[in-house]
Design a protein around this motif. Structure first.
Motif, PDB file in Angstrom:
ATOM      1  N   GLU A  75      -3.945  -9.426  -4.286  1.00  0.00           N
ATOM      2  CA  GLU A  75      -5.250  -9.105  -4.044  1.00  0.00           C
ATOM      3  C   GLU A  75      -5.452  -9.373  -2.234  1.00  0.00           C
ATOM      4  OE1 GLU A  75      -7.793  -7.443  -5.094  1.00  0.00           O
ATOM      5  OE2 GLU A  75      -6.282  -7.367  -6.701  1.00  0.00           O
ATOM      6  N   ASP A  76      -4.688 -10.324  -1.869  1.00  0.00           N
ATOM      7  CA  ASP A  76      -4.728 -10.406  -0.316  1.00  0.00           C
ATOM      8  C   ASP A  76      -4.284  -9.510   0.264  1.00  0.00           C
ATOM      9  OD1 ASP A  76      -6.380 -12.871  -0.567  1.00  0.00           O
ATOM     10  OD2 ASP A  76      -4.491 -14.072  -0.068  1.00  0.00           O
ATOM     11  N   GLN A  77      -3.044  -9.025  -0.256  1.00  0.00           N
ATOM     12  CA  GLN A  77      -2.277  -7.884   0.437  1.00  0.00           C
ATOM     13  C   GLN A  77      -2.930  -6.750   0.390  1.00  0.00           C
ATOM     14  OE1 GLN A  77       1.825  -7.667   0.535  1.00  0.00           O
ATOM     15  NE2 GLN A  77       2.134 -10.137   0.385  1.00  0.00           N
ATOM     16  N   ARG A  78      -3.722  -6.468  -0.670  1.00  0.00           N
ATOM     17  CA  ARG A  78      -4.403  -5.179  -1.045  1.00  0.00           C
ATOM     18  C   ARG A  78      -5.536  -5.067  -0.177  1.00  0.00           C
ATOM     19  NH1 ARG A  78      -3.456  -4.564  -7.476  1.00  0.00           N
ATOM     20  NH2 ARG A  78      -2.262  -2.553  -7.239  1.00  0.00           N
ATOM     21  N   SER A  79      -6.269  -6.346   0.210  1.00  0.00           N
ATOM     22  CA  SER A  79      -7.431  -6.116   1.077  1.00  0.00           C
ATOM     23  C   SER A  79      -7.480  -6.439   2.512  1.00  0.00           C
ATOM     24  CB  SER A  79      -8.388  -7.253   0.254  1.00  0.00           C
ATOM     25  OG  SER A  79      -8.010  -8.485   0.510  1.00  0.00           O
ATOM     26  N   SER A  80      -6.181  -6.903   3.065  1.00  0.00           N
ATOM     27  CA  SER A  80      -5.960  -7.009   4.382  1.00  0.00           C
ATOM     28  C   SER A  80      -5.275  -5.792   4.858  1.00  0.00           C
ATOM     29  CB  SER A  80      -5.489  -8.439   4.569  1.00  0.00           C
ATOM     30  OG  SER A  80      -3.883  -8.312   4.127  1.00  0.00           O
ATOM     31  N   LEU A  81      -5.789  -5.879   6.241  1.00  0.00           N
ATOM     32  CA  LEU A  81      -5.368  -4.910   7.330  1.00  0.00           C
ATOM     33  C   LEU A  81      -4.127  -5.411   7.958  1.00  0.00           C
ATOM     34  CD1 LEU A  81      -6.478  -1.979   8.112  1.00  0.00           C
ATOM     35  CD2 LEU A  81      -7.324  -2.976   9.859  1.00  0.00           C
ATOM     36  N   LYS A  82      -2.822  -5.113   7.325  1.00  0.00           N
ATOM     37  CA  LYS A  82      -1.608  -5.686   7.728  1.00  0.00           C
ATOM     38  C   LYS A  82      -0.998  -4.950   8.956  1.00  0.00           C
ATOM     39  CE  LYS A  82       2.230  -6.517   4.800  1.00  0.00           C
ATOM     40  NZ  LYS A  82       2.706  -7.493   3.867  1.00  0.00           N
ATOM     41  N   LEU A  83      -0.827  -5.725  10.132  1.00  0.00           N
ATOM     42  CA  LEU A  83      -0.224  -4.990  11.012  1.00  0.00           C
ATOM     43  C   LEU A  83       0.923  -5.718  11.758  1.00  0.00           C
ATOM     44  CD1 LEU A  83      -3.717  -3.945  12.913  1.00  0.00           C
ATOM     45  CD2 LEU A  83      -1.925  -2.398  12.517  1.00  0.00           C
ATOM     46  N   ILE A  84       1.390  -6.478  10.858  1.00  0.00           N
ATOM     47  CA  ILE A  84       2.601  -7.462  11.478  1.00  0.00           C
ATOM     48  C   ILE A  84       3.912  -6.501  11.406  1.00  0.00           C
ATOM     49  CG2 ILE A  84       3.923  -9.506  10.694  1.00  0.00           C
ATOM     50  CD1 ILE A  84       1.589 -10.975   9.744  1.00  0.00           C
ATOM     51  N   ALA A  85       4.273  -6.447  12.310  1.00  0.00           N
ATOM     52  CA  ALA A  85       5.429  -5.511  12.752  1.00  0.00           C
ATOM     53  C   ALA A  85       6.570  -5.658  11.868  1.00  0.00           C
ATOM     54  CB  ALA A  85       5.657  -5.567  14.111  1.00  0.00           C
ATOM     55  N   SER A  86       6.943  -6.871  11.626  1.00  0.00           N
ATOM     56  CA  SER A  86       8.207  -7.374  10.715  1.00  0.00           C
ATOM     57  C   SER A  86       7.873  -7.056   8.954  1.00  0.00           C
ATOM     58  CB  SER A  86       8.596  -8.737  11.074  1.00  0.00           C
ATOM     59  OG  SER A  86       7.562  -9.526  11.241  1.00  0.00           O
ATOM     60  N   GLU A  87       6.541  -6.837   8.646  1.00  0.00           N
ATOM     61  CA  GLU A  87       6.397  -7.010   7.358  1.00  0.00           C
ATOM     62  C   GLU A  87       6.159  -5.358   6.828  1.00  0.00           C
ATOM     63  OE1 GLU A  87       3.389  -9.583   6.019  1.00  0.00           O
ATOM     64  OE2 GLU A  87       4.432 -11.304   7.017  1.00  0.00           O
ATOM     65  N   ASN A  88       6.183  -5.458   5.399  1.00  0.00           N
ATOM     66  CA  ASN A  88       6.250  -4.059   4.360  1.00  0.00           C
ATOM     67  C   ASN A  88       5.811  -4.523   3.245  1.00  0.00           C
ATOM     68  OD1 ASN A  88       6.577  -1.453   4.077  1.00  0.00           O
ATOM     69  ND2 ASN A  88       8.377  -1.029   5.463  1.00  0.00           N
ATOM     70  N   TYR A  89       5.774  -3.373   2.421  1.00  0.00           N
ATOM     71  CA  TYR A  89       5.566  -3.535   0.918  1.00  0.00           C
ATOM     72  C   TYR A  89       6.668  -2.756   0.281  1.00  0.00           C
ATOM     73  CZ  TYR A  89       0.909  -3.998   2.766  1.00  0.00           C
ATOM     74  OH  TYR A  89      -0.130  -4.278   3.456  1.00  0.00           O
ATOM     75  N   ALA A  90       7.293  -3.449  -0.532  1.00  0.00           N
ATOM     76  CA  ALA A  90       8.518  -3.024  -1.297  1.00  0.00           C
ATOM     77  C   ALA A  90       7.988  -2.366  -2.403  1.00  0.00           C
ATOM     78  CB  ALA A  90       9.472  -4.271  -1.742  1.00  0.00           C
ATOM     79  N   SER A  91       8.808  -1.265  -2.964  1.00  0.00           N
ATOM     80  CA  SER A  91       8.387  -0.644  -4.025  1.00  0.00           C
ATOM     81  C   SER A  91       8.417  -1.416  -5.522  1.00  0.00           C
ATOM     82  CB  SER A  91       9.122   0.672  -4.112  1.00  0.00           C
ATOM     83  OG  SER A  91      10.645   0.282  -4.688  1.00  0.00           O
ATOM     84  N   PRO A  92       7.651  -1.012  -6.284  1.00  0.00           N
ATOM     85  CA  PRO A  92       7.600  -1.565  -7.641  1.00  0.00           C
ATOM     86  C   PRO A  92       8.998  -1.756  -8.375  1.00  0.00           C
ATOM     87  CG  PRO A  92       5.527  -0.383  -7.713  1.00  0.00           C
ATOM     88  CD  PRO A  92       6.452  -0.005  -6.505  1.00  0.00           C
ATOM     89  N   ALA A  93       9.941  -0.568  -8.206  1.00  0.00           N
ATOM     90  CA  ALA A  93      11.509  -0.673  -8.667  1.00  0.00           C
ATOM     91  C   ALA A  93      12.149  -1.851  -7.899  1.00  0.00           C
ATOM     92  CB  ALA A  93      11.742   0.573  -8.627  1.00  0.00           C
ATOM     93  N   THR A  94      11.620  -1.819  -6.600  1.00  0.00           N
ATOM     94  CA  THR A  94      12.524  -2.931  -5.742  1.00  0.00           C
ATOM     95  C   THR A  94      12.184  -4.346  -6.262  1.00  0.00           C
ATOM     96  OG1 THR A  94      12.866  -1.420  -3.942  1.00  0.00           O
ATOM     97  CG2 THR A  94      13.006  -3.855  -3.468  1.00  0.00           C
ATOM     98  N   LEU A  95      10.809  -4.615  -6.249  1.00  0.00           N
ATOM     99  CA  LEU A  95      10.422  -5.996  -6.723  1.00  0.00           C
ATOM    100  C   LEU A  95      10.846  -6.091  -8.011  1.00  0.00           C
ATOM    101  CD1 LEU A  95       6.614  -5.845  -5.630  1.00  0.00           C
ATOM    102  CD2 LEU A  95       8.743  -6.862  -4.400  1.00  0.00           C
ATOM    103  N   LEU A  96      10.623  -5.324  -9.259  1.00  0.00           N
ATOM    104  CA  LEU A  96      11.161  -5.430 -10.368  1.00  0.00           C
ATOM    105  C   LEU A  96      12.502  -5.872 -10.552  1.00  0.00           C
ATOM    106  CD1 LEU A  96       9.034  -2.892 -12.170  1.00  0.00           C
ATOM    107  CD2 LEU A  96       8.578  -5.426 -12.560  1.00  0.00           C
ATOM    108  N   ALA A  97      13.499  -5.082  -9.672  1.00  0.00           N
ATOM    109  CA  ALA A  97      14.844  -5.431  -9.892  1.00  0.00           C
ATOM    110  C   ALA A  97      15.446  -6.708  -9.496  1.00  0.00           C
ATOM    111  CB  ALA A  97      15.581  -4.555  -8.901  1.00  0.00           C
ATOM    112  N   MET A  98      14.501  -7.631  -9.025  1.00  0.00           N
ATOM    113  CA  MET A  98      14.785  -8.906  -8.584  1.00  0.00           C
ATOM    114  C   MET A  98      14.488  -9.938  -9.820  1.00  0.00           C
ATOM    115  SD  MET A  98      13.844  -9.680  -4.501  1.00  0.00           S
ATOM    116  CE  MET A  98      12.268  -8.429  -4.561  1.00  0.00           C
ATOM    117  N   GLY A  99      13.445  -9.512 -10.555  1.00  0.00           N
ATOM    118  CA  GLY A  99      13.224 -10.455 -11.533  1.00  0.00           C
ATOM    119  C   GLY A  99      14.304 -10.401 -12.831  1.00  0.00           C
ATOM    120  N   ASN A 100      15.338 -10.930 -12.942  1.00  0.00           N
ATOM    121  CA  ASN A 100      16.107 -10.760 -13.861  1.00  0.00           C
ATOM    122  C   ASN A 100      17.293 -11.585 -14.026  1.00  0.00           C
ATOM    123  OD1 ASN A 100      18.444  -9.347 -12.605  1.00  0.00           O
ATOM    124  ND2 ASN A 100      16.756  -8.037 -12.231  1.00  0.00           N
ATOM    125  N   TRP A 101      18.255 -11.342 -14.996  1.00  0.00           N
ATOM    126  CA  TRP A 101      19.499 -12.483 -15.287  1.00  0.00           C
ATOM    127  C   TRP A 101      20.591 -12.473 -14.140  1.00  0.00           C
ATOM    128  CZ3 TRP A 101      16.840  -9.102 -18.321  1.00  0.00           C
ATOM    129  CH2 TRP A 101      16.088  -9.618 -19.284  1.00  0.00           C
TER     130      TRP A 101
END
Ligand SMILES: *Cc1c(COP(=O)(O)O)cnc(C)c1O
Length: 480
Positions: A35-61
């Motif tokens: 929610e915070d990420q969705r509602s803030s105007l993020k201009l931090i030059a070192s940050e980004n938003y990884a794709s759902p596929a990238t995020l989901l690939a991390m949560g496993n065995w």
């Protein structure tokens, strides 16, 4: 009428529900973060938003697996699937960047740099102890040889960009171990233009004769000519290392090509994977054949066991970066930074070097009568997330600073275009013009206290909410 939630919505909803069953506060925090990420105007030059596929690939065995060593040569049994993951990630990295060798294990950018430093030291330092051992394998050294080797490896020299010109702590500065491993000297920018001064780099290299000439930055808004840097390195027998942590996405997206692409010019290139490259939080090393064996010793030399779940996500993100759409993204990142810089200048803002050629700009907020600390806090009050940053020869030092760094990788991922960036410039200018320095409790001027005029924060938040509503973050993910 109800519509089916998307596959991605179902995946994230289910994951959060499973977590909620064990520790509800963490499920809440995950929901609050998006929610915070969705509602803030993020201009931090070192940050980004990884794709759902990238995020989901991390949560496993894969998170459960130990896999010290390299592909096909592990210190643990049962690493067949990890080998697949690491091979695919490395293959994508080699193809994407045109590199001879890719090492995708580093857990972060700092770790990637440590791996690279060791690789260069071990491959380049002429040590009688190494020769006596007749091997490049430190494990083969006797105790006496090992002591001698430690002495030989000490006292090496590194030449890197100064912190206030935009260099990074890991490029030989005291608060980082690199500053303890290496004797460091810095090159900076021309005081008149703010641009990297290659003649000064050459002069410093000739005098200092570094083992490593390191290029790369976190807060320099222009291009670096890596062909020229390699010429300088060759002239003094140094290894050229480029840390492209910030701009790897622009290299991947073929915005930085020719002399500005570090990969063909540097013997070794390090990066993060989570900044403009838009992958999972992690690091990576690319190198030519001469350093590949040493780089592959990163684990266990410098790194603990690899993070196979993050390597899986790196493979996914790198596959995404090889799609044509990523080139459009990288081009838009730079166009957006240009529009933001233009918009700020047109409204009377001062930019270090007068503008930008990459994904970031550095605003000199002294023109607004503020320190970076005051500006950063006032912008945050209005929902604009930036970070303060020193500017070259900063009179306020590295803590209070006189600069605000802004970058466009994150907002560009949301689909904000150049018109949107002009609105962002107006929001920033509105806040900074309405902010005045405050006084400390004792009535003296303060570099931290500030006053933002009544109503401005609310007005800017409303305008930024309008802009963000037009460019929803993760439109395919509805957490219900
Ligand atoms: C961000 C950055 C790093 C460090 O990356 P971490 O993943 O935070 O360790 C290193 N070098 C440069 C130039 C950076 O910008």
């Amino acid at each position: 009428m109800t519509t089916q939630p998307s596959t991605e919505s179902t995946a994230f909803r289910s994951a959060i529900e499973v977590v909620r069953g064990v520790e509800p506060r963490i499920a809440e925090a995950i929901g609050a973060e998006v929610e915070d990420q969705r509602s803030s105007l993020k201009l931090i030059a070192s940050e980004n938003y990884a794709s759902p596929a990238t995020l989901l690939a991390m949560g496993n065995w894969f998170s459960d697996k130990y896999a010290e060593g390299t592909i096909g040569r592990r210190f643990y049994a049962g690493c067949k699937n990890v080998d697949t993951v690491e091979s695919v990630a490395a293959e994508h990295a080699r193809e994407l960047f045109g590199a001879r060798h890719a090492y995708v294990q580093p857990h972060s950018g700092i770790d990637a740099n440590l791996v690279a430093f060791w690789a260069v030291l071990a491959a380049r330092v002429e040590s009688p102890a190494l020769e006596r051992a007749g091997a490049r394998q430190v494990n083969d050294l006797s105790e006496d040889d090992w002591a001698a080797l430690r002495r030989d490896l000490g006292n090496q020299r590194m030449l890197g960009m100064s912190l206030d010109a935009g260099g990074h702590l890991t490029h030989g500065f005291r608060p980082n171990i690199s500053g303890k491993m290496f004797e460091q000297r810095s090159y900076g920018t021309d005081p008149a233009t703010g641009l990297l001064d290659y003649a000064a780099v050459r002069a410093a290299a000739r005098e200092f004769r570094p083992l490593i000439l390191i290029a790369g930055y976190s807060a320099y808004p222009r291009l670096v000519n890596f062909a020229t840097m390699r010429e300088i390195a060759d002239e003094v027998g140094a290894t050229l290392m480029v840390d492209m942590a910030h701009f790897a996405g622009l290299v991947a997206g073929k915005v930085l090509t020719g002399d500005f692409d570090p990969v063909p010019h540097a013997q070794i290139v390090t990066t993060t994977t989570h900044k403009s490259l838009r992958g999972p939080r992690g690091g990576m090393v690319l190198c030519d054949d001469s350093l590949a064996d040493q780089v592959d010793r990163g684990c266990p030399m410098v790194l603990g066991g690899p993070l196979p779940h993050v390597m899986a996500a790196k493979a996914v993100a790198l596959a995404e970066a090889r799609q044509p759409a990523f080139r459009d993204y990288a081009r838009q990142v730079v166009e957006n930074a240009h529009a933001l810089a233009e918009g700020l200048s047109r409204r009377g803002g001062t930019l270090v070097t007068g503008g930008t050629d990459n994904h970031l700009a550095l605003i000199d907020v002294s023109g607004y009568g503020l320190t970076g600390r005051q500006a950063e806090a006032a912008l945050l009050d209005a929902g604009i997330v930036t970070n303060r940053n020193a500017i070259p020869r900063d009179p306020n030092g590295a803590w209070y600073t006189s600069g605000i760094r802004v970058g466009t990788p994150a907002l560009t991922t949301r689909g904000v275009d150049t018109d949107g960036m002009d609105e962002v410039a107006d929001l920033i200018h509105t806040v900074l013009s309405a902010t005045t320095p405050g006084t400390a409790k004792n009535g003296k001027p303060s570099k931290a206290a500030y006053t933002l005029a009544d109503g401005v924060a609310e007005q800017v938040r409303a305008r930024s909410a309008d802009l963000l509503a037009k460019h929803p973050l993760y439109p395919s993910v509805d957490l219900g």
